[in-house]
Write a protein that holds these residues in place. Sequence first.
Motif: not given
Length: 265
Positions: A64-68, A96-98
């Motif tokens: 999973x990736x969290x990305x600005x 999941x974009x932030x």
Amino acid sequence: MLSIDPKLEAKLKPHLKRVLVMESNPAYARILVDMLRVIGAEQVYLETDDRRGEMMCEDFDPQVIFCDLKGPTIQGARFVTALRRSNLKCRKIPVIMMASNEEPETIKEARDCGSDEIMKKPFAANDLIQRLGHVFTKAPPWIEAIMYVGPDRRRFNSGAGPSTRAPETMSDGMKRIEQSVRILRAASLQFDTDRKQAKRAITAQLEVLVPACKSITHPEFKSAVAEIFQAYKSSNLSGEMLKAPVAVLARLFKIDEAPKAGHAA
């Protein structure tokens, strides 16, 4: 203190062995990494540059990736678009974009690049758990089209969706078939523009249409799908070979001649 339902925690844990966080703000990065570790993440890698993030996707193979979405050294939309169209093993994993706001244009950018969810900064623990729960327990269908590659945008957490939808009277199965026909039509029209992605799109739609021949007995449907399949197996596949049978399918599903802008295909 961060609390999570034990049943949900057990479901999430197998998917949190390798997590990539791409965030240029040290404060937000530290908070997110700490939260992830509390809920059971094992290896959490932090990157502050999207180019290095691309290399990490190949070496680390995250789950999973969290990305600005936007940062001094991170262009999240560009990164996700490239990931979805790459040959990497992790190209289909949840992203999941932030973002610092939830304005309509921000949500649209996050949705249209192929991310699964968007999380507003600063975020609470419940936001994080909710997003993870969605991407791992309520994963939407995957769309392999020409102009768009990623999870079905109609299931995006903003509630917004594409401008063109199948009639509400259609069953879910028929909606999926109708969408496949739309994507195939786009692939045939734009085959020479992006052959690699066109072939991926055709492969994905045949995985829907060939089995559908068992339930759809219309002879024109079966004949058109068979012709598309034979063209697909040909060593000299071209968009022109697909146009006639795809036109038959489009007519059967009463799809307009000109694809509308903004559609998933």
